[in-house]
Scaffold this motif. Structure first.
Motif, PDB file in Angstrom:
ATOM      1  N   UNK A 258      38.977   2.657   2.602  1.00 44.13           N
ATOM      2  CA  UNK A 258      37.945   1.625   2.650  1.00 44.13           C
ATOM      3  C   UNK A 258      36.679   2.182   3.306  1.00 44.13           C
ATOM      4  N   UNK A 259      35.557   1.973   2.648  1.00 47.95           N
ATOM      5  CA  UNK A 259      34.286   2.451   3.185  1.00 47.95           C
ATOM      6  C   UNK A 259      33.893   3.828   2.695  1.00 47.95           C
ATOM      7  N   UNK A 260      34.782   4.537   1.999  1.00 47.80           N
ATOM      8  CA  UNK A 260      34.475   5.868   1.481  1.00 47.80           C
ATOM      9  C   UNK A 260      34.004   5.771   0.031  1.00 47.80           C
ATOM     10  N   UNK A 261      33.075   6.629  -0.325  1.00 50.52           N
ATOM     11  CA  UNK A 261      32.581   6.653  -1.700  1.00 50.52           C
ATOM     12  C   UNK A 261      33.465   7.492  -2.611  1.00 50.52           C
ATOM     13  N   UNK A 262      34.118   8.502  -2.035  1.00 49.32           N
ATOM     14  CA  UNK A 262      34.972   9.394  -2.820  1.00 49.32           C
ATOM     15  C   UNK A 262      36.010  10.014  -1.901  1.00 49.32           C
ATOM     16  N   UNK A 263      37.048  10.567  -2.515  1.00 47.64           N
ATOM     17  CA  UNK A 263      38.116  11.188  -1.735  1.00 47.64           C
ATOM     18  C   UNK A 263      37.594  12.420  -1.006  1.00 47.64           C
ATOM     19  N   UNK A 264      38.192  12.708   0.160  1.00 47.33           N
ATOM     20  CA  UNK A 264      37.769  13.864   0.937  1.00 47.33           C
ATOM     21  C   UNK A 264      38.028  15.161   0.179  1.00 47.33           C
ATOM     22  N   UNK A 265      39.121  15.229  -0.599  1.00 50.40           N
ATOM     23  CA  UNK A 265      39.373  16.436  -1.391  1.00 50.40           C
ATOM     24  C   UNK A 265      38.220  16.702  -2.353  1.00 50.40           C
ATOM     25  N   UNK A 266      37.704  15.642  -2.940  1.00 54.26           N
ATOM     26  CA  UNK A 266      36.598  15.807  -3.882  1.00 54.26           C
ATOM     27  C   UNK A 266      35.334  16.248  -3.163  1.00 54.26           C
ATOM     28  N   UNK A 267      35.053  15.657  -1.997  1.00 54.29           N
ATOM     29  CA  UNK A 267      33.855  16.027  -1.245  1.00 54.29           C
ATOM     30  C   UNK A 267      33.916  17.491  -0.818  1.00 54.29           C
ATOM     31  N   UNK A 268      35.081  17.907  -0.309  1.00 55.84           N
ATOM     32  CA  UNK A 268      35.216  19.297   0.127  1.00 55.84           C
ATOM     33  C   UNK A 268      35.088  20.255  -1.059  1.00 55.84           C
TER      34      UNK A 268
END
Length: 432
Positions: A258-268
């Protein structure tokens, strides 16, 4: 290493030169060309009148001896830089297992089995060649087992137009499992001696990294020092240091909270993948592919049983293992290709799987080191990959033309999945 906070990223205009370059490097064809350019440059330099300068550069020792990190530049490229590439692989593996093509076992089972058989086939052929020639070089059995997904997907995109989109999904799923198996092979079969205390320290550092990312603490000044400690301790333990990169990639959350635009795996991955494609892999290829053949003769090198086994494993072993295995499985079990894909479509893809390159060059280095046998294995990886690329590209184009003519004659037959009750392959994409 980690991606900045989402709001920072979205303030970078798409017209910004850095953003344009990052997008360009995420294109499989462009990144594949960079990788190829690094290998070609190495081969040209290593066989030029100035070849001694190339080997002197590759053999230059850098790093603190007190930490047992006085490594040659070529070793830094293979053990150090390549850990970044394997971190991205870990991110991709996590994404596919949690939200991607491997999240449903029944849909992924056939390409997973194909990946296993696609490693068994080359290993068996290579071993048979060594036994038949009594070369005594059986330790190189894993060299022709890997698939370079960057090249394979790029060529599928170029030559596979007109073929079912599910072919790409099949190849990507196969590549995920192939990556996982290759990592396992490196960790298990290329670890001569394990030092327990450094290994425990490396695992503790990975656990600390995992704790931070699970709590969404993605600050670079926290994660990069931990990553360096994990890498250094893994290297000191005797386990190949790139395994630390994979473990840290697997620890990154792949679900959106909740509150995230995309998964952390994708951002990294979005932040690190351009570095991997634009710097890590070309530099690794440059130092791994520099085989000198002018002194001993190209024919002599390629006549080596190791070279014959590697080329045969990539060119013949991969298609036999994957296509032959899938053909048997779909005829003897309930597994099906589905989504409009048939065995004839799959043949060209299995040939592309014979493009080993990155991981195959790494395993050649681990198997034989900087020896004539290692040179023969590396040159064979390059030759076998080129042959596989040409054969795969031609086969895909021929099959695509047959498909197009068939759809023109029978329009209803061109609709994927029509009239078939086969289980579909999950229509999800993956990029390296």
């Amino acid at each position: 290493m980690p991606h900045p906070q989402p709001h920072e990223h979205h303030h970078i205009p798409t017209s910004h030169p850095r953003r344009r370059l990052a997008v360009r490097l995420q294109d499989e064809r462009f990144s594949g060309l960079l990788l190829l350019a690094g290998a070609v440059a190495a081969l040209v330099w290593a066989n030029s009148p100035w070849r001694e300068t190339y080997h002197a550069l590759a053999g230059t020792v850098l790093g603190p001896a007190v930490l047992d990190l006085d490594l040659t530049i070529s070793a830094w490229a293979a053990d150090g830089l390549l850990a970044i590439f394997f971190f991205v692989v870990g991110l991709e593996l996590k994404t596919e297992f949690v939200t991607g093509s491997l999240r449903k076992l029944d849909e992924a089972l056939l390409p997973m089995a194909a990946a296993v058989l696609g490693m068994v086939g080359p290993a068996v052929i290579y071993t048979l060649v060594q036994l038949g020639t009594a070369s005594g070089a059986g330790e190189g059995w894993a060299v022709p087992t890997a698939t370079d997904i960057a090249f394979a997907l790029a060529l599928l995109g170029i030559f596979g137009r007109g073929l079912p989109p599910a072919l790409r999904v099949f190849l990507m799923t196969l590549a995920v499992v192939d990556d996982l198996l290759a990592i396992t092979v490196i960790a298990v079969f290329y670890t001569e001696e394990i030092h327990l205390l450094p290994l425990l320290g490396a695992l503790a550092a990975v656990a600390a990294f995992a704790l931070l990312v699970q709590r969404r603490l993605g600050r670079w000044w926290l994660l990069i020092p931990l990553a360096l400690v994990a890498w250094g301790l893994m290297h000191a333990s005797g386990v190949h240091a790139t395994v630390a990169g994979v473990l840290m990639g697997l620890s990154v959350p792949a679900r959106v909270r909740h509150g995230e635009r995309e998964a952390m795996t994708h951002r990294f991955a979005e932040r690190i993948q351009p570095w991997s494609a634009g710097l890590v892999l070309p530099v690794f290829a440059f130092f791994a592919a520099g085989v000198t053949v002018v002194d001993s003769g190209l024919g002599d090198v390629l006549a080596d049983p190791i070279a014959i086994g590697v080329v045969a494993g990539l060119v013949l072993g991969k298609p036999l293992g994957i296509w032959g295995g899938v053909a048997i499985l779909v005829k003897t079990t309930r597994l099906r290709l589905g989504n409009g894909v048939d065995l004839a479509d799959l043949l060209g893809v299995t040939m592309l799987a014979g493009i080993g390159f990155t991981v195959s060059l790494l395993i050649a280095e681990l198997s034989f080191g900087a020896t004539p046998a290692g040179d023969a294995a590396k040159l064979a990886v390059i030759l076998g990959s080129v042959i596989s690329a040409v054969l795969g590209g031609v086969t895909l184009r021929v099959r695509a033309k047959v498909r197009v003519r068939g759809r023109a004659a029978h329009p209803a037959a061109g609709v994927p999945g029509r009239g078939s009750r086969a289980r579909p392959i999950a229509p999800r994409s993956r990029q390296r």
